[in-house]
Design a protein around this motif. Structure first.
Motif, PDB file in Angstrom:
ATOM      1  N   GLY A   1       0.792  -1.227   0.000  1.00  0.00           N
ATOM      2  CA  GLY A   1       0.000   0.000   0.000  1.00  0.00           C
ATOM      3  C   GLY A   1       0.820   1.270   0.000  1.00  0.00           C
ATOM      4  O   GLY A   1       0.286   2.360  -0.158  1.00  0.00           O
ATOM      5  N   GLY A   2       2.136   1.139   0.200  1.00  0.00           N
ATOM      6  CA  GLY A   2       2.989   2.325   0.204  1.00  0.00           C
ATOM      7  C   GLY A   2       2.724   3.233   1.392  1.00  0.00           C
ATOM      8  O   GLY A   2       2.531   4.431   1.226  1.00  0.00           O
ATOM      9  N   SER A   3       2.694   2.644   2.604  1.00  0.00           N
ATOM     10  CA  SER A   3       2.499   3.482   3.782  1.00  0.00           C
ATOM     11  C   SER A   3       3.436   3.054   4.905  1.00  0.00           C
ATOM     12  O   SER A   3       3.874   1.906   4.960  1.00  0.00           O
ATOM     13  N   TRP A   4       3.742   4.022   5.770  1.00  0.00           N
ATOM     14  CA  TRP A   4       4.597   3.824   6.933  1.00  0.00           C
ATOM     15  C   TRP A   4       3.839   4.368   8.133  1.00  0.00           C
ATOM     16  O   TRP A   4       3.317   5.478   8.091  1.00  0.00           O
ATOM     17  N   SER A   5       3.798   3.594   9.208  1.00  0.00           N
ATOM     18  CA  SER A   5       3.162   4.055  10.440  1.00  0.00           C
ATOM     19  C   SER A   5       4.256   4.410  11.430  1.00  0.00           C
ATOM     20  O   SER A   5       5.222   3.659  11.604  1.00  0.00           O
ATOM     21  N   VAL A   6       4.088   5.567  12.072  1.00  0.00           N
ATOM     22  CA  VAL A   6       5.079   6.075  13.018  1.00  0.00           C
ATOM     23  C   VAL A   6       4.354   6.568  14.268  1.00  0.00           C
ATOM     24  O   VAL A   6       3.177   6.913  14.218  1.00  0.00           O
ATOM     25  N   ALA A   7       5.082   6.573  15.388  1.00  0.00           N
ATOM     26  CA  ALA A   7       4.507   7.021  16.656  1.00  0.00           C
ATOM     27  C   ALA A   7       5.328   8.170  17.212  1.00  0.00           C
ATOM     28  O   ALA A   7       6.538   8.236  17.008  1.00  0.00           O
ATOM     29  N   SER A   8       4.670   9.051  17.924  1.00  0.00           N
ATOM     30  CA  SER A   8       5.348  10.154  18.586  1.00  0.00           C
ATOM     31  C   SER A   8       5.636   9.769  20.032  1.00  0.00           C
ATOM     32  O   SER A   8       4.766   9.895  20.901  1.00  0.00           O
ATOM     33  N   GLY A   9       6.852   9.298  20.278  1.00  0.00           N
ATOM     34  CA  GLY A   9       7.242   8.905  21.628  1.00  0.00           C
ATOM     35  C   GLY A   9       7.236  10.054  22.616  1.00  0.00           C
ATOM     36  O   GLY A   9       7.130   9.847  23.818  1.00  0.00           O
ATOM     37  N   PHE A  10       7.338  11.291  22.115  1.00  0.00           N
ATOM     38  CA  PHE A  10       7.298  12.457  22.983  1.00  0.00           C
ATOM     39  C   PHE A  10       5.876  12.988  23.146  1.00  0.00           C
ATOM     40  O   PHE A  10       5.663  14.052  23.722  1.00  0.00           O
ATOM     41  N   GLY A  11       4.907  12.255  22.602  1.00  0.00           N
ATOM     42  CA  GLY A  11       3.513  12.636  22.771  1.00  0.00           C
ATOM     43  C   GLY A  11       3.022  13.611  21.717  1.00  0.00           C
ATOM     44  O   GLY A  11       3.718  13.912  20.744  1.00  0.00           O
ATOM     45  N   PRO A  12       1.813  14.138  21.905  1.00  0.00           N
ATOM     46  CA  PRO A  12       1.191  15.003  20.900  1.00  0.00           C
ATOM     47  C   PRO A  12       1.829  16.384  20.789  1.00  0.00           C
ATOM     48  O   PRO A  12       1.493  17.141  19.889  1.00  0.00           O
ATOM     49  N   LYS A  13       2.760  16.712  21.663  1.00  0.00           N
ATOM     50  CA  LYS A  13       3.395  18.031  21.597  1.00  0.00           C
ATOM     51  C   LYS A  13       4.720  18.016  20.848  1.00  0.00           C
ATOM     52  O   LYS A  13       5.369  19.049  20.731  1.00  0.00           O
ATOM     53  N   ALA A  14       5.124  16.865  20.328  1.00  0.00           N
ATOM     54  CA  ALA A  14       6.360  16.793  19.554  1.00  0.00           C
ATOM     55  C   ALA A  14       6.219  17.707  18.333  1.00  0.00           C
ATOM     56  O   ALA A  14       5.175  17.720  17.667  1.00  0.00           O
TER      57      ALA A  14
END
Length: 166
Positions: A68-81
């Motif tokens: 599908g040509g997608s990458w999932s990433v997470a913000s380890g520093f939370g929503p304020k990164a």
């Protein structure tokens, strides 16, 4: 540390020599050594929401969908990164994976989908998942349910490649 049932104290952004070390991968990408990171990390090239300037950060890939040509990433520093907030403001960006560049559009991931992403990541990379959770302020017992609860409280984005670029 907190349990996945309570909000964690997010890690503080690195400063001083820790910031230099944290930003080292950006320089490695710049000199053509991005392939050293394989598919586990990507260089995110995005637009600053207040300055409009180009910003770069290296983030870990939680999941990649090659079909599908997608990458999932997470913000380890939370929503304020900063990179997370920048992508919410201007979702169009470019990523570099290895030596290849892809124009992408960022989409927020629903909490329940984030839970599933985190559980799959933990199954593939148990040691890294446990360390990541500890870094983010969560204490986990290693069960799938625990990782799902963590994933439901961490902001995830899906970076979808522009059709025809993948």
């Amino acid at each position: 540390m907190t349990s996945p049932h309570t909000a964690p104290r997010r890690p503080s952004l690195p400063t001083g020599w820790r910031r230099l070390v944290a930003r080292l991968p950006i320089h490695l990408y710049r000199v053509g050594l991005g392939p050293l990171f394989g598919r586990r990390l990507l260089l995110l090239i995005h637009t600053g929401r207040t300055t409009g300037l180009t910003r770069k950060t290296v983030i870990e890939v939680v999941e990649h969908d090659p079909a599908g040509g997608s990458w999932s990433v997470a913000s380890g520093f939370g929503p304020k990164a900063e990179w997370y907030r920048n992508l919410l403001h201007t979702p169009q960006a470019t990523i570099q994976v290895g030596r290849r560049y892809y124009p992408v559009t960022a989409h927020p991931v629903a909490p329940e989908d984030g839970g599933r992403l985190m559980a799959r990541y933990a199954a593939r990379h148990p040691l890294a998942a446990r360390r990541l959770c500890r870094f983010m302020g969560y204490e986990v017992d290693g069960t799938e349910a625990d990782y799902r609860r963590v994933g439901e409280s961490v902001p995830f984005l899906r970076l979808d490649a522009t059709p025809g670029s993948f």
